[in-house]
Motif scaffolding. Structure first.
Motif, PDB file in Angstrom:
ATOM      1  N   ILE A  14       0.690  -1.291   0.035  1.00  0.00           N
ATOM      2  CA  ILE A  14       0.346   0.192  -0.009  1.00  0.00           C
ATOM      3  C   ILE A  14       0.600   1.483   0.590  1.00  0.00           C
ATOM      4  O   ILE A  14       0.578   2.296  -0.967  1.00  0.00           O
ATOM      5  CB  ILE A  14      -1.174  -0.075   1.296  1.00  0.00           C
ATOM      6  N   ALA A  15       2.101   0.972   0.950  1.00  0.00           N
ATOM      7  CA  ALA A  15       2.745   2.922   1.342  1.00  0.00           C
ATOM      8  C   ALA A  15       3.732   2.484  -0.239  1.00  0.00           C
ATOM      9  O   ALA A  15       3.398   3.765  -1.098  1.00  0.00           O
ATOM     10  CB  ALA A  15       3.503   2.408   2.234  1.00  0.00           C
ATOM     11  N   THR A  16       3.709   1.592  -0.536  1.00  0.00           N
ATOM     12  CA  THR A  16       4.874   1.800  -2.559  1.00  0.00           C
ATOM     13  C   THR A  16       3.965   2.167  -3.665  1.00  0.00           C
ATOM     14  O   THR A  16       3.673   3.137  -4.264  1.00  0.00           O
ATOM     15  CB  THR A  16       5.606   0.248  -3.098  1.00  0.00           C
ATOM     16  N   PHE A  62      -3.787   5.560  -2.680  1.00  0.00           N
ATOM     17  CA  PHE A  62      -4.315   4.198  -1.893  1.00  0.00           C
ATOM     18  C   PHE A  62      -3.675   4.249  -0.389  1.00  0.00           C
ATOM     19  O   PHE A  62      -3.709   3.117   0.190  1.00  0.00           O
ATOM     20  CB  PHE A  62      -2.959   3.661  -2.713  1.00  0.00           C
ATOM     21  N   SER A  63      -3.287   5.441   0.001  1.00  0.00           N
ATOM     22  CA  SER A  63      -2.620   5.675   1.369  1.00  0.00           C
ATOM     23  C   SER A  63      -4.200   5.285   3.162  1.00  0.00           C
ATOM     24  O   SER A  63      -3.697   5.189   3.741  1.00  0.00           O
ATOM     25  CB  SER A  63      -2.444   7.163   1.581  1.00  0.00           C
ATOM     26  N   ARG A  64      -5.658   5.588   2.192  1.00  0.00           N
ATOM     27  CA  ARG A  64      -6.503   5.448   3.129  1.00  0.00           C
ATOM     28  C   ARG A  64      -6.977   3.651   2.634  1.00  0.00           C
ATOM     29  O   ARG A  64      -7.490   3.761   3.554  1.00  0.00           O
ATOM     30  CB  ARG A  64      -7.961   6.280   1.895  1.00  0.00           C
ATOM     31  N   LEU A  65      -6.057   3.490   1.911  1.00  0.00           N
ATOM     32  CA  LEU A  65      -6.088   1.565   2.323  1.00  0.00           C
ATOM     33  C   LEU A  65      -5.688   1.076   3.577  1.00  0.00           C
ATOM     34  O   LEU A  65      -5.093  -0.225   4.275  1.00  0.00           O
ATOM     35  CB  LEU A  65      -5.009   0.775   1.098  1.00  0.00           C
ATOM     36  N   LEU A  66      -4.621   1.838   4.453  1.00  0.00           N
ATOM     37  CA  LEU A  66      -3.689   1.764   5.252  1.00  0.00           C
ATOM     38  C   LEU A  66      -4.369   0.926   6.421  1.00  0.00           C
ATOM     39  O   LEU A  66      -2.714   0.098   7.076  1.00  0.00           O
ATOM     40  CB  LEU A  66      -2.738   2.946   6.061  1.00  0.00           C
ATOM     41  N   PRO A  67      -5.815   1.376   7.020  1.00  0.00           N
ATOM     42  CA  PRO A  67      -6.010   1.364   8.503  1.00  0.00           C
ATOM     43  C   PRO A  67      -6.066  -0.513   7.903  1.00  0.00           C
ATOM     44  O   PRO A  67      -6.520  -1.431   8.750  1.00  0.00           O
ATOM     45  CB  PRO A  67      -7.230   2.172   8.162  1.00  0.00           C
ATOM     46  N   CYS A  81       2.065   1.930  10.264  1.00  0.00           N
ATOM     47  CA  CYS A  81       0.902   3.068   9.148  1.00  0.00           C
ATOM     48  C   CYS A  81       1.097   4.415   9.519  1.00  0.00           C
ATOM     49  O   CYS A  81       0.552   4.860   8.619  1.00  0.00           O
ATOM     50  CB  CYS A  81       0.269   2.167   9.427  1.00  0.00           C
ATOM     51  N   LEU A  82       0.549   5.176  10.785  1.00  0.00           N
ATOM     52  CA  LEU A  82       0.235   6.312  10.898  1.00  0.00           C
ATOM     53  C   LEU A  82       1.354   7.174  10.797  1.00  0.00           C
ATOM     54  O   LEU A  82       1.765   8.079   9.816  1.00  0.00           O
ATOM     55  CB  LEU A  82       0.122   6.142  12.397  1.00  0.00           C
ATOM     56  N   GLY A  83       2.580   6.445  10.946  1.00  0.00           N
ATOM     57  CA  GLY A  83       3.974   7.246  10.671  1.00  0.00           C
ATOM     58  C   GLY A  83       3.948   7.345   9.213  1.00  0.00           C
ATOM     59  O   GLY A  83       4.228   8.427   8.357  1.00  0.00           O
ATOM     60  N   LEU A  84       3.821   6.022   8.650  1.00  0.00           N
ATOM     61  CA  LEU A  84       3.766   6.585   6.877  1.00  0.00           C
ATOM     62  C   LEU A  84       2.479   6.484   6.648  1.00  0.00           C
ATOM     63  O   LEU A  84       3.196   8.168   5.416  1.00  0.00           O
ATOM     64  CB  LEU A  84       3.143   4.997   6.166  1.00  0.00           C
ATOM     65  N   MET A  85       1.542   7.195   6.847  1.00  0.00           N
ATOM     66  CA  MET A  85       0.793   8.426   6.416  1.00  0.00           C
ATOM     67  C   MET A  85       1.455   9.750   6.824  1.00  0.00           C
ATOM     68  O   MET A  85       1.068  10.663   5.615  1.00  0.00           O
ATOM     69  CB  MET A  85      -0.541   8.262   7.512  1.00  0.00           C
TER      70      MET A  85
END
Length: 369
Positions: free
Chosen positions: A30-32, A43-48, A70-74
């Motif tokens: 997801i991050a990539t 795509f970042s909205r899929l991190l949860p 995931c929070l840090g990546l966001m």
């Protein structure tokens, strides 16, 4: 592989490790995608989804740590793409992580409870199916047990072998029903056999005591099912100094005897009543005697083996399978049977399975041990 006389399946851990890493893999994917695609795709909205997936297989602390990552990546992605709607997605990550951590806690509690239940089931199984020596004097014996209720690892099939003054006596049987409800009835029968096999000279008297014990148990603990609880059973006696085997069959599948003359199905001349039913249909028991020479291989089994089905519904061809087997030790016979049953059913056993493989050696051979 056979441990303590019972075959067990080897387990593959490679695939399990990959599954446990799937939340981390999902986070990286997801991050990539979020970094490599236009911000409009979001795509970042899929991190949860990553901490939610972790809750299904990870403990509480790793789940929380993944949510923090995931929070840090966001937050990091928001520095590259300022218009991502960071705070809404960050709030979603926090909410899902808290819920996931609580879900992980509840799952771990249920797993601990299930583990305790399995320990109790294993202890009950040791009462019904105690480990057998692989040799009783000149008789080699190996056992196989597989429960259809795999989580409990116990079922209604039972067996026992004892070395008595009258010869080596064997019992195998099947209580109607599966899982824990059948365990008490099986234990009553096996315990009665352990006593009666030493005290009764005649197999008929042993069978009568098993029937009485089964009947008393069923009266004390009646079944909730509409049909009466009963059991099939087969009693066998191999004299210490004789080349024969005496069999009393109470409605059980007939043994298979593989010798130099080929395969024989040891059918009873007259059926004996099932356990718990003698009072209804009469206690007329019949003992049949068959030749049993050194080197002969005898297979006692429960109906779960013969009724194992393939995907197309065909039953496992046990008699034909046994006829194809070369002379081999009992251990190797049951290992081959175990593997072929699982292959035939593709691992989907519908009933409990128990079997005893017996090979007669020289009557002057070693004592039990």
């Amino acid at each position: 592989m056979i441990e303590s006389g019972r075959p067990r399946l080897r387990r593959s851990y490679g695939r399990g490790s990959l599954v446990r890493l799937s939340p981390v893999i999902l986070t990286a994917v997801i991050a990539t995608l979020a970094y490599a695609t236009p911000p409009e795709m979001a795509f970042s909205r899929l991190l949860p989804a990553a901490p939610a997936l972790a809750a299904a297989m990870w403990p509480v602390l790793p789940t929380i740590l993944l949510g923090t990552v995931c929070l840090g990546l966001m937050i990091g992605l928001s520095l590259v793409f300022p218009d991502l709607g960071t705070w809404w997605t960050a709030a979603g990550i926090i909410a899902v992580t808290v819920a996931a951590a609580y879900g992980s806690h509840l799952r771990l509690q249920r797993e601990r409870t299930l583990f305790q239940v399995r320990l109790v089931a294993e202890a009950a199984q040791q009462v019904v199916l105690s480990p057998l020596p692989r040799r009783f004097r000149h008789v080699e014996i190996e056992s196989l047990y597989l429960a259809a209720a795999a989580e409990a690892r116990i079922g209604g099939d039972f067996y026992e072998v004892v070395d008595t003054p009258f010869g080596v006596r064997l019992l195998i049987g099947d209580v109607r029903g599966k899982g824990l409800p059948a365990v008490g009835s099986a234990a009553a029968i096996v315990n009665a056999f352990r006593e009666a096999a030493y005290g009764e000279r005649d197999l008929v008297d042993v069978a009568r005591r098993l029937d009485a014990s089964s009947t008393r148990y069923n009266a004390a603990f009646p079944s909730n099912e509409p049909m009466e609880r009963f059991a099939t059973a087969l009693l066998a006696e191999i004299p210490h100094d004789g080349r024969r085997i005496d069999i009393l069959n109470c409605g059980h599948p007939p043994p298979l005897l593989l010798g130099s003359g080929g395969l024989r199905v040891l059918e009873p001349a007259s059926p004996s009543p099932l356990l718990s039913l003698a009072a209804l249909i009469g206690d007329h028991y019949t003992v049949d005697t068959f030749a049993f020479s050194p080197g002969d291989l005898l297979l006692l089994y429960t109906d779960g083996i013969a009724e194992t089905r393939a995907r197309d519904g065909e039953f496992f061809p046990l008699t034909a399978w046994m006829r194809r087997q070369p002379p081999m030790p009992p251990r190797d016979l049951l290992t081959a049977l175990h593997h072929d049953l699982l292959r035939y059913s593709r691992g989907a056993l519908d009933d409990d399975i128990a079997a005893l493989a017996v090979r007669l050696g020289d009557p002057g051979g070693a004592r039990s041990g």
